[in-house]
Design an enzyme around this catalytic site. Structure first.
Site, PDB file in Angstrom:
ATOM      1  N   HIS A 109       0.809  -1.219   0.000  1.00 11.46           N
ATOM      2  CA  HIS A 109       0.000   0.000   0.000  1.00 11.46           C
ATOM      3  C   HIS A 109       0.842   1.268   0.000  1.00 11.46           C
ATOM      4  O   HIS A 109       0.329   2.357  -0.260  1.00 11.46           O
ATOM      5  CB  HIS A 109      -0.918   0.005   1.223  1.00 11.46           C
ATOM      6  CG  HIS A 109      -1.622  -1.297   1.427  1.00 11.46           C
ATOM      7  ND1 HIS A 109      -1.151  -2.276   2.285  1.00 11.46           N
ATOM      8  CD2 HIS A 109      -2.731  -1.810   0.856  1.00 11.46           C
ATOM      9  CE1 HIS A 109      -1.955  -3.322   2.240  1.00 11.46           C
ATOM     10  NE2 HIS A 109      -2.919  -3.069   1.379  1.00 11.46           N
TER      11      HIS A 109
ATOM     12  N   HIS B 264      -7.349   4.507   5.077  1.00 17.18           N
ATOM     13  CA  HIS B 264      -6.764   3.415   4.308  1.00 17.18           C
ATOM     14  C   HIS B 264      -5.252   3.642   4.212  1.00 17.18           C
ATOM     15  O   HIS B 264      -4.803   4.767   3.978  1.00 17.18           O
ATOM     16  CB  HIS B 264      -7.384   3.351   2.908  1.00 17.18           C
ATOM     17  CG  HIS B 264      -7.000   2.120   2.143  1.00 17.18           C
ATOM     18  ND1 HIS B 264      -5.796   2.008   1.481  1.00 17.18           N
ATOM     19  CD2 HIS B 264      -7.652   0.939   1.941  1.00 17.18           C
ATOM     20  CE1 HIS B 264      -5.728   0.818   0.906  1.00 17.18           C
ATOM     21  NE2 HIS B 264      -6.833   0.153   1.172  1.00 17.18           N
TER      22      HIS B 264
ATOM     23  N   GLU C  58      -3.058   3.091   1.963  1.00 10.86           N
ATOM     24  CA  GLU C  58      -2.572   3.702   0.722  1.00 10.86           C
ATOM     25  C   GLU C  58      -2.785   5.210   0.751  1.00 10.86           C
ATOM     26  O   GLU C  58      -1.916   5.982   0.327  1.00 10.86           O
ATOM     27  CB  GLU C  58      -3.271   3.105  -0.499  1.00 10.86           C
ATOM     28  CG  GLU C  58      -2.748   3.698  -1.799  1.00 10.86           C
ATOM     29  CD  GLU C  58      -3.544   3.288  -3.029  1.00 10.86           C
ATOM     30  OE1 GLU C  58      -3.568   4.074  -3.999  1.00 10.86           O
ATOM     31  OE2 GLU C  58      -4.142   2.196  -3.027  1.00 10.86           O
TER      32      GLU C  58
END
Length: 333
Positions: A82, A132, A134
């Site tokens: 990620h 998240h 990422e």
């Protein structure tokens, strides 16, 4: 035929499904690091968002951590697919770890674009999901100047310090349609905004969502194999539901419920980009046990993309060259 009279008959497999090139590369980096340096190997965050994959690598000697303070001095550390922030990269180097970066090259492309445009004076609007990894990694490429939007409503709330140099970047695993809708809202508010030269949403995310669009109208129910933390797997289930198809996401075959298949004839089956094919096969076996007679693979795009491994992992501990191929987990059938 009455819906109640329908019996399980056929499983239709989406194509493509399952592992993408970035996931395959990330898993192989951990496997090769274990082969070359021996256990333990430390991995910051889950290498990919799949329970089975993480447990298999744990059994081989990988230790998954969130805080770099949990990694002993001189250890080998792998960054997850990620991506990570600049602060994490700097801290890892300062602590003297041997580092291998398993960030998906398509995520790295976004990081490079952010760094390049930042030097030219740009601020950024990032389309993605708060929290998240990422998104945290991409936003962490800069100290400031990246504004996160999760939906169309957020577009009206952001307050860039200037609008002359404004660029859009997106999380690579979003719903293609949702990202397009949000991008249009950004363009409407900031007509001069710079859009990506190439769409940030990755080829694998696009291909798997396109396959679900083809598959959904042909089935009575769609099963997505993927872990709850997998963004792209969740988007596949949501897409099928949006298209009017009853859809469920399962981590593995044990989560299937017999009641889901009552009155159903055709079952669609796909898998997120971090779900190995062995889990798909186990789901097929379970649905066959419930009465499905045949399995048919849909026509679809054949993915041939391969991403190179870090130079330091192309040789084993004795300095012998290792073949570059699919990860062992990808080969499991």
């Amino acid at each position: 035929m009455n819906t109640a009279d329908k019996r399980l008959d056929e499983i239709l497999l989406a194509e493509p499904r399952g592992f993408c090139a970035g996931v395959d590369r990330a898993i192989e980096i951990v496997e090769r690091a274990l082969t070359k340096f021996g256990a333990p190997i430390y991995v910051r965050h889950e290498i990919v968002h799949n329970t089975y994959v993480v447990n298999e690598l744990k059994a081989k000697g990988a230790i998954f951590i969130e805080e770099l303070s949990d990694v002993p001095p001189g250890a080998t550390l792998v960054f997850s697919a990620h991506g990570v922030s600049k602060a994490i990269q700097d801290e890892a180097r300062a602590r003297g770890f041997q580092i291998f970066d398993a960030t998906c090259p398509l995520v790295t492309k976004v990081h490079v674009e952010v760094a390049k445009l930042h030097k030219e004076g740009y601020e950024f609007i990032m389309i993605g999901h708060k929290g998240h990894p990422e998104v945290e990694g991409t936003m962490g490429q800069l100290d400031s100047g990246i504004h996160l939007v999760e939906d169309v409503a957020d577009v009206a709330r952001i307050t860039p310090s200037q609008t002359e140099r404004l660029a859009v970047v997106t999380q690579t695993t979003l719903s293609v349609d949702d990202a397009a809708e949000i991008s249009a809202a950004v363009k409407a508010r900031f007509p001069q905004v710079r859009e990506p030269k190439q769409q940030d949403i990755c080829y694998a995310t696009q291909n798997r969502q396109d396959a679900v669009k083809v598959l959904s109208p042909q089935v009575d129910i769609l099963i997505v194999v993927g872990s709850p933390t997998s963004s792209n797997s969740n988007r596949l289930r949501e897409l099928a539901a949006k298209l009017g198809t009853e859809a469920y996401m399962v981590d593995d075959a044990s989560e299937l419920r017999e009641s889901w298949f009552e009155g159903k004839s055709r079952v669609g089956l796909t898998a997120g980009a971090s779900a190995p094919e062995i889990l798909v096969k186990q789901v097929i076996d379970r649905i066959r046990a419930l009465g499905a007679v045949s399995v048919r693979k849909m026509d679809g795009i054949e993915e041939t993309i391969k991403f190179p491994l870090p130079k330091g992992l192309k040789v084993d501990a004795q300095g012998h060259m290792l073949d570059v191929g699919d990860s062992q987990l990808h080969q499991l059938t």
